[in-house]
Scaffold this motif. Sequence first.
Motif, mmCIF file in Angstrom:
data_model
loop_
_atom_site.group_PDB
_atom_site.id
_atom_site.type_symbol
_atom_site.label_atom_id
_atom_site.label_comp_id
_atom_site.label_asym_id
_atom_site.label_seq_id
_atom_site.Cartn_x
_atom_site.Cartn_y
_atom_site.Cartn_z
ATOM 1 N N UNK A 77 0.843 -1.197 0.000
ATOM 2 C CA UNK A 77 0.000 0.000 0.000
ATOM 3 C C UNK A 77 0.877 1.246 0.000
ATOM 4 N N UNK A 78 1.996 1.207 0.725
ATOM 5 C CA UNK A 78 2.931 2.334 0.691
ATOM 6 C C UNK A 78 3.438 2.546 -0.735
ATOM 7 N N UNK A 79 3.741 1.454 -1.434
ATOM 8 C CA UNK A 79 4.198 1.573 -2.809
ATOM 9 C C UNK A 79 3.149 2.205 -3.710
ATOM 10 N N UNK A 80 1.896 1.792 -3.543
ATOM 11 C CA UNK A 80 0.815 2.394 -4.325
ATOM 12 C C UNK A 80 0.688 3.880 -4.043
ATOM 13 N N UNK A 81 0.974 4.272 -2.807
ATOM 14 C CA UNK A 81 0.853 5.671 -2.394
ATOM 15 C C UNK A 81 2.042 6.501 -2.861
ATOM 16 N N UNK A 82 3.245 6.025 -2.574
ATOM 17 C CA UNK A 82 4.452 6.812 -2.820
ATOM 18 C C UNK A 82 4.738 6.990 -4.310
ATOM 19 N N UNK A 83 4.237 6.113 -5.156
ATOM 20 C CA UNK A 83 4.552 6.188 -6.581
ATOM 21 C C UNK A 83 3.422 6.773 -7.416
ATOM 22 N N UNK A 84 2.427 7.325 -6.750
ATOM 23 C CA UNK A 84 1.299 7.913 -7.468
ATOM 24 C C UNK A 84 1.753 9.040 -8.397
ATOM 25 N N UNK A 85 2.834 9.684 -8.033
ATOM 26 C CA UNK A 85 3.365 10.759 -8.872
ATOM 27 C C UNK A 85 3.748 10.300 -10.262
ATOM 28 N N UNK A 86 3.996 8.978 -10.441
ATOM 29 C CA UNK A 86 4.301 8.462 -11.772
ATOM 30 C C UNK A 86 3.115 8.628 -12.716
ATOM 31 N N UNK A 87 1.920 8.671 -12.163
ATOM 32 C CA UNK A 87 0.716 8.906 -12.964
ATOM 33 C C UNK A 87 0.471 10.401 -13.175
ATOM 34 N N UNK A 88 0.767 11.195 -12.151
ATOM 35 C CA UNK A 88 0.464 12.628 -12.211
ATOM 36 C C UNK A 88 1.450 13.390 -13.093
ATOM 37 N N UNK A 89 2.742 13.051 -13.017
ATOM 38 C CA UNK A 89 3.757 13.818 -13.734
ATOM 39 C C UNK A 89 3.505 13.877 -15.232
ATOM 40 N N UNK A 90 3.262 12.732 -15.838
ATOM 41 C CA UNK A 90 3.008 12.667 -17.279
ATOM 42 C C UNK A 90 1.756 13.459 -17.627
ATOM 43 N N UNK A 91 0.743 13.332 -16.786
ATOM 44 C CA UNK A 91 -0.517 14.034 -17.026
ATOM 45 C C UNK A 91 -0.331 15.549 -16.912
ATOM 46 N N UNK A 92 0.531 15.978 -15.993
ATOM 47 C CA UNK A 92 0.778 17.413 -15.828
ATOM 48 C C UNK A 92 1.436 18.018 -17.066
#
Length: 349
Positions: A205-220
């Motif tokens: 669950x920590x991994x799912x949380x801490x790496x969420x930025x991998x989804x946001x960065x490209x979208x930004x």
Amino acid sequence: LVMNFVLGCNKKLSRHSNSYSSLFSKAYILCNHQRLGYRKFSNKSDESNKNTPIIKSWIENPIIPAAMRPYLYLSRADKQAGTLLLLWPCVWSVCLAAPMASIPDVVLLSKFAVGAIIMRGAGCTINDIWDRDFDKHVARTKCRPLASGVLTVPQALAFLSVQLSAGLAVLVTFNTNSIILGFMSMPLVVVYPLMKRFTYWPQLVLGLTFNWGALIGYTAVMGEISLFHTLPLYVAGVYWTLIYDTLYGYQDRKDDVAIGVKSTSLFFGDNPQGPLSIISLGLLGGLLATGINSGLTAPYYVGVGGMWLHVLWQIWTADLDDKENLWRRFNSNKYSGGLLALAIAAGHF
């Protein structure tokens, strides 16, 4: 202004700052006699102080008001390895979205850096609010401000509101889809500290949380969500976090058993090398798929190989009974995450 707001939540402490400073000092002096890591906050120069272990922390600088220090410790402001581990997936994704033969958006990267500092601190506050009763019984965490009684829950909640407001101020500067993704991460941030009560896989669950930025960065960068490009990178990051945090968790195993919480460190037992090596293949596969889907060039794959070898080095050289050894391996991930960021950027040329 932020600290005045937080401290204003407790009028008694605001009126008696000297009493507050004394309370803060006594709590940390007690912890200092129990474990290494916190300095004795005392102006007395007696013989006992000569033997006091001291950690070099800018929070202890005399120019920092004593009333501010517990809030800085609460947000782990002096331990930024976790901030980098939260930031790197964002950087990877921004670099991935850059046009070929060009460098990533520096302004956007700066926004993510500020956001990572703020939200990692907020995550620490949430974690300590949930775990304050457990932390009292764990050697590594019993000196934290909430566990030691230096701060109260209302004070921590007031501080958290300031942290989340600051994080929101950064998030709203992104495009709409990025903002939506940002809000979607909050349930993970809130529930992660609870997972150790119910499952042996809180590190997942920590991994799912801490790496969420991998989804946001490209979208930004692109303005739209592209799972084709970002999902393999996200999955690779989840495996990465699962590995390094499992190894890090071995230092708390005895305390975890005593208080009845779960972790992958307990699940894998005394021989985690095999299972973690298999998990590392998921990391490698995700990174290879990322490069293929985005058409990255040879330098990227060289960097991927270096990162994977570093992960294997951690797995097979970790001394599960040596806390310092485990900390060094955990801390080294801030460099391997940077290596991958450079590899992605170089893979555009």
